[in-house]
Motif scaffolding. Structure first.
Motif, PDB file in Angstrom:
ATOM      1  N   ASN A  24       0.914  -1.276   0.268  1.00 17.61           N
ATOM      2  CA  ASN A  24       0.521  -0.066  -0.069  1.00 17.61           C
ATOM      3  C   ASN A  24       0.829   1.438  -0.428  1.00 17.61           C
ATOM      4  O   ASN A  24       1.148   2.294   1.013  1.00 17.61           O
ATOM      5  CB  ASN A  24      -0.958  -0.218   1.459  1.00 17.61           C
ATOM      6  CG  ASN A  24      -1.665  -0.852   1.359  1.00 17.61           C
ATOM      7  OD1 ASN A  24      -2.888  -1.329  -0.186  1.00 17.61           O
ATOM      8  ND2 ASN A  24      -2.215  -1.334   1.982  1.00 17.61           N
ATOM      9  N   THR A  26       1.634   5.228  -1.235  1.00 17.08           N
ATOM     10  CA  THR A  26       0.842   5.660  -1.589  1.00 17.08           C
ATOM     11  C   THR A  26       1.536   6.608  -3.553  1.00 17.08           C
ATOM     12  O   THR A  26       2.304   6.233  -4.050  1.00 17.08           O
ATOM     13  CB  THR A  26       1.651   7.259  -0.462  1.00 17.08           C
ATOM     14  OG1 THR A  26       2.677   8.011  -1.243  1.00 17.08           O
ATOM     15  CG2 THR A  26       1.362   7.277   0.590  1.00 17.08           C
ATOM     16  N   LYS A  27       0.527   6.905  -4.096  1.00 18.36           N
ATOM     17  CA  LYS A  27       0.723   7.704  -5.306  1.00 18.36           C
ATOM     18  C   LYS A  27       1.670   7.795  -5.540  1.00 18.36           C
ATOM     19  O   LYS A  27       2.994   7.457  -6.565  1.00 18.36           O
ATOM     20  CB  LYS A  27      -0.457   8.367  -5.696  1.00 18.36           C
ATOM     21  CG  LYS A  27      -0.559   8.629  -7.202  1.00 18.36           C
ATOM     22  CD  LYS A  27      -1.738   9.569  -7.397  1.00 18.36           C
ATOM     23  CE  LYS A  27      -1.748   9.767  -8.778  1.00 18.36           C
ATOM     24  NZ  LYS A  27      -3.132  10.014  -9.653  1.00 18.36           N
ATOM     25  N   THR A  28       2.087   9.212  -4.389  1.00 17.71           N
ATOM     26  CA  THR A  28       4.146   9.432  -4.032  1.00 17.71           C
ATOM     27  C   THR A  28       4.988   8.171  -4.670  1.00 17.71           C
ATOM     28  O   THR A  28       6.185   8.466  -5.134  1.00 17.71           O
ATOM     29  CB  THR A  28       3.857  10.335  -3.401  1.00 17.71           C
ATOM     30  OG1 THR A  28       2.896  11.642  -4.066  1.00 17.71           O
ATOM     31  CG2 THR A  28       5.581  11.416  -3.441  1.00 17.71           C
ATOM     32  N   GLN A  29       4.495   7.478  -3.931  1.00 14.30           N
ATOM     33  CA  GLN A  29       5.847   6.654  -3.544  1.00 14.30           C
ATOM     34  C   GLN A  29       5.736   5.647  -4.596  1.00 14.30           C
ATOM     35  O   GLN A  29       7.189   5.189  -5.016  1.00 14.30           O
ATOM     36  CB  GLN A  29       5.684   5.917  -2.224  1.00 14.30           C
ATOM     37  CG  GLN A  29       6.073   6.198  -0.521  1.00 14.30           C
ATOM     38  CD  GLN A  29       5.332   5.786   0.472  1.00 14.30           C
ATOM     39  OE1 GLN A  29       4.163   5.061   0.167  1.00 14.30           O
ATOM     40  NE2 GLN A  29       6.257   6.041   1.198  1.00 14.30           N
ATOM     41  N   ARG A  30       4.915   5.448  -5.253  1.00 16.18           N
ATOM     42  CA  ARG A  30       4.542   4.325  -6.445  1.00 16.18           C
ATOM     43  C   ARG A  30       5.567   5.110  -7.059  1.00 16.18           C
ATOM     44  O   ARG A  30       5.663   4.357  -7.944  1.00 16.18           O
ATOM     45  CB  ARG A  30       2.838   4.309  -6.344  1.00 16.18           C
ATOM     46  CG  ARG A  30       3.083   3.153  -7.668  1.00 16.18           C
ATOM     47  CD  ARG A  30       1.651   2.160  -8.202  1.00 16.18           C
ATOM     48  NE  ARG A  30       0.599   2.556  -6.486  1.00 16.18           N
ATOM     49  CZ  ARG A  30       0.204   0.988  -5.886  1.00 16.18           C
ATOM     50  NH1 ARG A  30       1.560   0.413  -6.420  1.00 16.18           N
ATOM     51  NH2 ARG A  30      -0.020   1.426  -4.944  1.00 16.18           N
TER      52      ARG A  30
END
Length: 189
Positions: A24, A26-30
């Protein structure tokens, strides 16, 4: 409990455990993980081009070889190779594969990677590391005078996000690193 009930509980446990394995982020981490993985893949592509370039000096090739190996989890990672003229896919460890690129029996070799895409979801493995896959298309052209061999191979490159320990001066620093894994042939045309 009925047999149907046991099967249903089994299916729910499988679905739950597979859901639990999805990281899971975050969009930024992905996006950051994807960007780092694509950068490693682009760097490997550049090192391969240097190794194949017959005009590159030996020192530059040795440096490219060393830098390319540092992109991988370890030197035991496997690279699959294929050819239009053979119906088999061979596997070599990364170090042998890179060494072989330096001495391919052609007067000139071009290897170009294109349509490099981060395609998979990042999943957590049982070892606590996170895994994904990058798909690339590799165009190979080998020339010997008037004769030319050419093929296009779709490959999947495993990527892993893991914690690594590194010594910087007197300090030991722990941090997340994106490393390349095995490279598998999907299809050769």
């Amino acid at each position: 409990m009925t047999r149907t009930g046991i099967i249903l509980i089994g299916l729910l446990l499988i679905a739950w455990s597979s859901k639990a394995q999805t990281l899971n982020l975050t969009k930024t981490q992905r996006a950051a993980f994807s960007k780092m993985a694509l950068e490693k893949t682009a760097a490997l592509s550049n090192y391969i081009a240097t190794l194949c370039d017959k005009s590159s000096p030996a020192e530059l090739k040795q440096s490219a070889m060393s830098e390319a190996l540092d992109l991988f989890r370890d030197r035991e990672r496997i690279v699959q190779v294929s050819s239009k003229t053979r119906n088999e896919v061979r596997s070599e460890n990364i170090e042998r594969y890179l060494n072989r690129l330096r001495v391919l029996p052609y007067t000139s070799v071009e290897i170009e990677w294109y349509d490099v895409n981060y395609v998979s979801e990042v999943k957590k493995g049982v070892d606590g590391k996170y895994y994904g896959t990058i798909t690339i298309f590799q165009k190979f052209i080998g020339r010997n005078g008037e004769q030319t061999y050419e093929d296009v191979t779709q490959k999947n490159i495993g990527v892993v996000l893991e914690i690594r320990t590194k010594r910087i001066g007197d300090r030991v620093v722990e941090g997340w690193m994106v490393l390349l894994g095995d490279i598998e042939v999907v299809e050769t045309k």
